[in-house]
Design an enzyme around this catalytic site. Sequence first.
Site, short mmCIF file in Angstrom:
data_model
loop_
_atom_site.label_atom_id
_atom_site.label_comp_id
_atom_site.label_asym_id
_atom_site.label_seq_id
_atom_site.Cartn_x
_atom_site.Cartn_y
_atom_site.Cartn_z
N ASP A 73 0.86 -1.19 0.00
CA ASP A 73 0.00 0.00 0.00
C ASP A 73 0.89 1.23 0.00
OD1 ASP A 73 1.01 -0.07 2.60
OD2 ASP A 73 -0.82 -1.03 3.34
N ASP A 125 11.39 3.74 12.53
CA ASP A 125 12.26 2.74 13.14
C ASP A 125 13.60 2.56 12.41
OD1 ASP A 125 10.79 1.60 11.08
OD2 ASP A 125 9.94 -0.02 12.28
N ASP A 172 1.57 5.05 1.61
CA ASP A 172 1.27 6.00 2.67
C ASP A 172 1.83 7.36 2.29
OD1 ASP A 172 0.12 3.99 4.22
OD2 ASP A 172 2.07 3.43 5.06
P1 ATP Z 1 4.88 -3.41 5.52
O1 ATP Z 1 3.84 -2.45 5.06
O2 ATP Z 1 5.66 -4.10 4.47
O3 ATP Z 1 4.38 -4.32 6.57
P2 ATP Z 1 5.98 -1.05 6.67
O4 ATP Z 1 7.38 -0.68 7.06
O5 ATP Z 1 5.34 -0.22 5.62
O6 ATP Z 1 6.02 -2.57 6.27
P3 ATP Z 1 3.85 -0.26 8.33
O7 ATP Z 1 3.33 -0.88 9.57
O8 ATP Z 1 3.00 -0.10 7.15
O9 ATP Z 1 5.13 -1.09 7.96
O10 ATP Z 1 4.44 1.14 8.77
C1 ATP Z 1 4.67 2.23 7.89
C2 ATP Z 1 5.86 3.05 8.34
O11 ATP Z 1 5.65 3.53 9.68
C3 ATP Z 1 7.17 2.28 8.43
O12 ATP Z 1 7.82 2.22 7.20
C4 ATP Z 1 7.93 3.04 9.46
O13 ATP Z 1 8.50 4.21 8.88
C5 ATP Z 1 6.86 3.49 10.42
N1 ATP Z 1 6.69 2.53 11.51
C6 ATP Z 1 5.87 1.45 11.55
N2 ATP Z 1 5.96 0.79 12.70
C7 ATP Z 1 6.85 1.46 13.43
C8 ATP Z 1 7.39 1.28 14.74
N3 ATP Z 1 7.01 0.26 15.49
N4 ATP Z 1 8.29 2.19 15.18
C9 ATP Z 1 8.67 3.23 14.41
N5 ATP Z 1 8.22 3.44 13.18
C10 ATP Z 1 7.33 2.58 12.68
MG MG Z 2 3.19 -0.36 4.94
#
Ligand code: ATP
Ligand code: MG
Length: 449
Positions: A72, A152, A74
């Site tokens: 997705d 993170d 963001d």
């Molecule tokens: P995926 O969508 O592949 O599961 P993602 O990294 O995009 O991985 P999301 O949960 O969609 O994970 O989170 C979007 C963004 O928010 C991350 O790329 C990161 O920058 C931030 N983020 C998510 N979880 C955390 C966390 N626990 N601590 C700090 N930043 C976070």
């Molecule tokens: Mg994501």
Amino acid sequence: MIRKFISRVLGRKKPGKQNEPAVIAVAQHGLQREEISRACRRTVETLQENGYQAFIVGGAVRDLLAGLTPKDFDVATNATPEQVRHCFRRSRIIGRRFQIVHVNMGAETIEVTTFRGHHGEQGGNKAQVDDQGRVLRDNVFGSQAEDAARRDFTVNALYYDPTSETIVDYHHGVADLQQKTLRMIGDPKTRYREDPVRMLRAVRLAAKLGLAIDPEARRPIREMGSLIENVPPSRLFDEILKLLTSGHAVRCVTQLREEGLHHGLLPLLDVILDQALGERFVTLALGSTDRRVREGKPVSPGFLFATLLWHEVLSKWEPLKAAGEPAIPSLFQAMDEVLDVQAEKLAITRRIAGDIKDIWALQPRFEQRSGKRPYGVLQQPRFKAGYDFLLLRVGSGEVGNEVGEWWTDFLHASDEGRAAMLLPQAPGTARKRRRRRPTTDVTPDSAPE
Ligand code: ATP
Ligand code: MG
């Protein structure tokens, strides 16, 4: 070498430096505007036309740079949720603790988040934390630099502007991705204490992207792993599900074990993976899940957890049977015990728990290949899942090949073919069962589904 190390550590901590991001041009990063969904581009452009900063951020930029298809998109912006909502007719604010805006564009929903600020003392907004330092609330707006600092990993803090086709990079994320390193922003121990789920994210993202976890981020995991016990079970469940359905579950679980993170998380993994048969079964199950995910087929969480917990059920069921308990009621007893223990760690939802039980409860019924019973099994709503599960048991050596082959043939046979396949009933069983039925609580056919 040591000087370089020290300067890297100090350099990253100097606040002044964080405020000067690298702005990387398309010639260096290679990400093409067309790779971003049209709806997402439109969302960013609309915000920019209204005078706000807006970027595609997080997982999507990271995945595209790594050559993967993002799940997705963001968007991050300096507009407040109210301001965002005014830019789009079809949008609504969701979330209470930290508001985000869902913008509907055609069939897509784009999540728009306002830059978040520091929650540390520097920002003057001390975050609420629990006894272990886990951040409970985190809802302050901030600058783009602050937003980047609270993400993170460096590869997750990249901001792509489709208009200028540049990437704003505060923490060397593009370089880290090119060097195949997953590096934490800030001090890893502090960041894990704030949110222990980051340890699981490290494992999942490293496996998904084929990155090595930077030693500084990897080292503390072993000693801090137990902090995961403080994470609310529902959040843990979501994260584990993401991990298992990432398409890289085998690699993730292997890495979880290497980091010692499986303790307490999936208690089953402790025990099961140490037995040859259990390990073979789980590896087969996760391997087939990974294939399905990569082929774009749906995977059912119930099926997944049923496989992960099966050998735990067996280890409770078999002693009961050996002690002379009737097979089916003792299976249900074992099932409940396993799910109860699991519920304390991971909040498996009621519906998923129901699916899991359906799949397990079918297993002894596959042993009955005579009389009318196999027809009843075919009629079960969860037959297909139960049958796939049986094939995994066969594949791992738990159940004889002939059982799996019999069911495969029975499934595809004509009516006459099926009738011819039925095994002869053991002498006396039909009569005995008929006589006993009124006084028996649970027989295979009357067992709760
Ligand atoms: P995926 O969508 O592949 O599961 P993602 O990294 O995009 O991985 P999301 O949960 O969609 O994970 O989170 C979007 C963004 O928010 C991350 O790329 C990161 O920058 C931030 N983020 C998510 N979880 C955390 C966390 N626990 N601590 C700090 N930043 C976070
Ligand atoms: Mg994501």
